[in-house]
Each structure stands twice: as C-alpha cells, then as structure tokens.
Write a protein that holds these residues in place. Structure first.
Motif, mmCIF file in Angstrom:
data_model
loop_
_atom_site.group_PDB
_atom_site.id
_atom_site.type_symbol
_atom_site.label_atom_id
_atom_site.label_comp_id
_atom_site.label_asym_id
_atom_site.label_seq_id
_atom_site.Cartn_x
_atom_site.Cartn_y
_atom_site.Cartn_z
ATOM 1 N N TYR A 82 0.933 -1.221 0.145
ATOM 2 C CA TYR A 82 -0.058 0.312 0.244
ATOM 3 C C TYR A 82 0.647 1.343 -0.252
ATOM 4 O O TYR A 82 0.854 2.134 -0.751
ATOM 5 N N THR A 127 -6.395 0.306 -3.134
ATOM 6 C CA THR A 127 -5.884 1.066 -3.596
ATOM 7 C C THR A 127 -7.258 1.340 -4.558
ATOM 8 O O THR A 127 -7.144 2.620 -4.958
ATOM 9 N N GLY A 156 -2.399 8.409 0.204
ATOM 10 C CA GLY A 156 -2.315 6.975 0.802
ATOM 11 C C GLY A 156 -2.858 7.570 2.247
ATOM 12 O O GLY A 156 -2.318 7.112 2.610
ATOM 13 N N ALA A 159 -7.403 6.150 3.759
ATOM 14 C CA ALA A 159 -8.256 4.917 2.340
ATOM 15 C C ALA A 159 -9.683 5.137 2.607
ATOM 16 O O ALA A 159 -10.136 6.639 2.866
#
Length: 602
Positions: A82, A127, A156, A159
């Motif tokens: 991630y 993602t 990022g 989420a």
C-alpha cells in the motif's frame, strides 16, 4: 516455480497495435504522455508486482486478517504494498494536474491494474477503492470536501470504501434502511449496518473514508429517496484532532478466496454518534454511487482476466515441464514420455485459456479507451462513447468474471491432481476468481441490465450503435483471403443475434418483462462471445497484416502466428456456440418461468 504473471508482449500488442493508444496523446489533456512514458509506467507496475505482490500472494492467503478488540489487523505485507503504491504516484496518476495527478489515460492505468492484479488480486482492492471514492468526490463533492479529502486519499494517507449492501436488502438497494437524521449545519447522524464491505477496516492508514448510502428521515421510498454520505471512521473535532466517529467493526466474514482483503460487517451509530456529510444533492445518492459502481464493474471484469492470466501462465509452464505419457501414435512402450503440452487435450485447455484471457483483455481495454475519449472528444461526440460504455460495461464485467472462472478451471485441470493441492497456487486462484461473478451485481443482475435496459432504450438504438463499431473491422478483414471466412462467420453470427434481439423485443411487447428477461443470462453469453470474437478478428487482422508485410521478422513471427491460430481456435470452439444460444433464446416453452399452479422444484 517462478511464474511470469502476464504476457508483456500481448499487452503492448493490444495497446499499441490494436487500440492505437499513442493517438490519444495528440489531444491536449494527454499531451504530456507518449509511448515512452506509457512503457515506463508499465515497467514500474511490473516491478511493484514482482517485489511486493507476487511474493505475498500465498502468505497473505494463509494468514487472514483478524478482528482484535474492534480493530482489523491485516497482513504486514499489505502495508508494504500500500505504501509503495502510494509513493509511486500511481494512486493519483489518472487525476488532473491540480490534484497532483499525471492525467494518465485510464487505458494505461487499467493496464497497470492488470499487471498488479495478475500478481495479487486481493491486495489491489485496498488501492482500487481509494481511487474509486476519490473519483466520486472529485465529480460530486463541493470545493470544501474536495480540498479536505482528495489530498489525503490520493497521497495514501487515508483509505476509503463504499458501503451499499445491507443484510435484509442484498442487491435490492431500494430496500436499504440505514438512516440519516439531520443534525444541523449540513450534518447528519447516520444509523444502520452494512455488510460485505471490502477493506472496511484495516490498520494500514490512520483513517478510512466510507461512502455510505442512506435514507434521510422522511425521504421518499425506493431508490428516489437514497442519498450518499461521507462518513469517516474518524472525524476532526474543533481542535483538528481525529476522534472516533461511531463506526464500529462488529464482524469479519471468512471468505473462500481473496482472504487478504477483509470483508466487514460495519455498524454506524450503534454505540455512539456517527456523523455523516451529505455528498452532492439529497436523494440522488444512487445516481452518484453508480459512477463508482460502473467503474468498479470494469475493474471486476479486469480482475477476472488478471487471475485467469496468472492461472494460464502457471498451467502453461507446468505443461511444458511436466513429463507424462506418450503421443497417441507412439506404438513402442519404450518410447520416452513427453511433456504434456504435446497432448491435444492439454493443448485444447491451454488454447481455451489463451483465447479467453487475451480476447477479454482486449475488450476491456477497448472500454477504457472509450473512457479516455470521453475526456477529449467534442461535446457532440460524447454521448456516442457514453452509450457504448453503458452498453459494454455489463458485458465486460460479466464475460471477464464468468469466463475468467472457466479459464482458471481449465488451468486446474491441466495440473490434474496437483491443481487441487496447496502445493501449487492454482487452487487459490480458483477460490479467488469465484467471487467476481458476484461482485458489483451478480451475473443475473448484469444480464437483466443489458437486455432489460441497454438494448431496448431509444428504440433499440444500441444494436445499431454497436454494429457501427464492428462492421468496419469485418470489412477490413474481408479484404484478406485468409481472414475472409472468419469475417463472414462473425457477420452471420451478428445477423442471427440481431434477429434474436428483434424477436425478444416482440416478446416484451406481447408477454411482458418476465418472459422477456427469463433467459437474459443466455443473451449475455451470446453478446459476450460476439464481442470477444470481434476483438479476435481485429487482432487477427493486425497480425495477418504484419506477417504479409514482412514486419514480423525473427522472434516476432511466432507471436503473430500465435494470434492468428488463437483467433481461429476461438471462432471454431467459441463463436460456434452462438447457434445453440440463439436456438435456446427463441424457444417459446418458458421453462424457467414461475408457475403458481405447479411448483416443479421439489
């Protein structure tokens, strides 16, 4: 054994020789890009897949997420991917420059997705959801919402998820009961539960932004009364500190596949105030959510192809290395055994996989190119591409997911008993792929959408719209003596499809929707086969031209020959199924219709 997860040569063949993706860079919006940047991005995706995704595929399946004291903990390798993905810039790549994006064509981004998903289809769900939610916020959020949420999502830092399904409603979203109670100053208190929320909780990011469908108190019944709310797991208090927002993880579902991604049962406002923020206008939530769902449907079809590509690569390598049995014509028992790839039935199963994965990938990337063209064409042309997308999205989702499953099954069969063991990863692929026909609307729902909505609207204009796309490719193929029989075969199959479509529309007028839609899934199969046959004819035409023109020299010659051979296989083994499907769709017996006077399902 080390497996290459996808065919780089085929991907580039589709992007550059079939779709002509370099053409879109002539438009101002995509002008910063070209084949060089596209290849760099694809190479970066391949590196991510090799370093972070492929090694984690089996371990993260064996060690599932755990719900501990109300907090989900996912596999540590998910964290690594991630953060690496976010740092690569791929999270924001398709977004406008003002949001630190690269304005990358969606077709190239989908190719990145294909590469990553072929290595580990479960990890990329984390993602994917972030990008999907960010797109909805970009399109429907107000300036304050976009400024607050988009930088955190696209970097990022935070989420995101989408929360639609409820236990009593399932796919019937008009029956949801989650409630939004006005609390002044544009705030709402959210109360209700949602189930099967992919990546609904995790310990990767400091916060999760949920998009929640709910009904404002007093709103109309049915879909007209559904609104969409931004509901963060943690909200900012007056001091700017993140505090819990009454979103609780009350259960985690144990799935047969895609185990690295937790599927959550979430409760909103059950043990504390849960604040939601209205997104867009009240009572238009389902319309907004469809923006995310349609994008997700293409992604689900692509995921089905991705897993099937990995399964094909795995079974192809196994067939080359596994020595067993002798050629059928070998009379001497002392003849050495041969690799099983020499046996016709094994080759048949491998060709089925190759035909499905390569043909379906071409179809789905064709849909993504329509998305890119919507960004750049004149206003007068946009409806054309929008109509094509709406017609083909359920087909791409369904064919990719259903035929992806069928393709993985063939891979398992190639491995025989080994395919059924955890010593080889194909059994995991079979478990992972099984969910795709269910995600984002089951095959039945997608089929009803195709036949019940897309085909009849505007006096069945979609039939002509699609034909206008396909017929020029048939005419081009007809100019080749070698391809003419296949062009004729596809043309005849399309004529039969049009005839069936006309008959079914008459059934709708005479007998109503239930009889009309009773075999919608068969219609979906028929139309899906035609679409992939169209893609194979296009690929065959490009390959034939390359071979005839001497462009295919040396190592490229077998590649182009392989394309033509697989096209012939698809037309012989798959397109011929259309005749039976047409016969099934025109029967008048109505064998699947409910008869209240006699229930035969006993």
């Amino acid at each position: 054994m080390a497996i290459k997860c996808f065919s780089r040569d085929h991907l580039r063949f589709v992007l550059y020789e079939v779709l002509g993706m370099e053409d879109v860079t002539a438009h101002e919006y995509f002008r910063a890009h070209g084949r060089e940047t596209f290849d760099m991005i694809l190479d970066a995706a391949a590196e991510l897949a090799e370093e972070y995704l492929q090694p984690a595929y089996v371990p993260a399946d064996r060690e599932e997420p755990q719900l501990v004291d109300g907090q989900v903990k996912v596999h540590p390798l998910v964290h690594r991917f991630y953060h690496a993905y976010a740092e690569s810039g791929l999270m924001a790549a398709t977004f406008p420059l003002q949001w630190d994006g690269q304005q990358l064509p969606r077709t190239i981004a989908a190719s990145v997705q294909y590469i990553l998903s072929s290595a580990n289809n479960s990890f990329v769900m984390f993602t994917d959801l972030v990008k999907g939610v960010a797109n909805v916020l970009l399109q429907f959020g107000n300036e304050e919402q976009k400024s607050f949420y988009l930088p955190k999502l696209l970097s990022g830092q935070w989420a995101a998820t989408m929360c639609l399904t409820e236990s009593q409603a399932g796919s019937s979203l008009s029956d949801i009961t989650t409630t939004a109670i006005p609390a002044g100053e544009g705030l709402y208190h959210i109360r209700g539960q949602k189930i099967f929320i992919s990546a609904g909780d995790q310990d990767i990011t400091e916060n999760i932004v949920h998009l929640v469908l709910a009904r404002i108190e007093g709103a109309p019944a049915g879909v007209k009364g559904i609104s969409l709310f931004i509901v963060p797991k943690k909200r900012q208090d007056e001091a700017g500190t993140l505090v819990l927002n009454g979103v609780e993880s009350i259960g985690i579902y144990h799935k047969m596949g895609q185990k690295a991604t937790p599927a959550m049962h979430l409760e909103f406002g059950g043990a504390g105030t849960c604040v939601g923020y209205l997104l867009g206008e009240a009572n238009r939530g389902l319309q907004y959510m469809f923006q995310l769902m349609n994008s997700a449907r293409l992604e689900v079809g692509l995921a089905g192809v991705s897993v099937a590509s990995l399964a094909y690569a795995t079974s192809l390598q196994y067939a080359r290395e596994r020595v067993q049995g002798r050629r059928a014509n070998a009379k001497d028992p002392n003849t050495p055994p041969v690799p099983i790839i020499q046996h016709p039935d094994v080759r048949r199963m491998l060709l089925i996989q190759k035909a499905i994965t390569e043909g379906t990938l071409a179809l789905i990337l064709q849909c993504y190119k329509y998305l890119d063209l919507l960004k750049v064409v004149e206003e007068s042309q946009k409806q054309h591409y929008l109509d094509l997308l709406e017609l083909l999205t359920p087909v791409a989702k369904t064919y990719g997911s259903e035929e992806g499953n069928r393709s993985v099954y063939q891979a398992l069969q190639v491995l025989g008993g080994y395919g059924y063991t955890t010593d080889f990863p194909v059994e995991q692929m079979a478990r992972d792929a099984r969910i795709f026909p269910v995600y984002e609307g089951t095959t039945g729902i997608q089929s009803i959408a195709l036949l019940g909505r897309q085909i009849p609207q505007n006096h069945a204009q979609a039939v002509d719209l699609w034909s206008e796309q396909v017929m020029p490719d048939i005419r081009i193929a007809n100019e080749s003596e070698a391809l003419q029989p296949y062009a004729d075969q596809l043309n005849q199959s399309i004529a039969a499809w049009k005839s069936v479509t006309g008959l079914l529309l008459r059934v709708r007028e005479e007998k109503g929707n239930e009889a009309f839609l009773a075999d919608a899934t068969l219609y979906m199969q028929l139309f899906g086969i035609l679409n992939v046959a169209w893609q194979w004819l296009r690929m065959g035409t490009v390959a034939e031209k390359a071979l005839a023109g001497g462009e295919a020299a040396g190592e490229k010659k077998p590649f182009y020959r392989s394309k033509i051979h697989t096209m012939k296989f698809y037309f012989t083994h798959e397109l011929t199924r259309c005749k039976v499907l047409c016969e099934q769709l025109t029967t008048e017996e109505g064998l699947s219709l409910f008869n209240p006077e006699e229930d035969i399902l006993i």
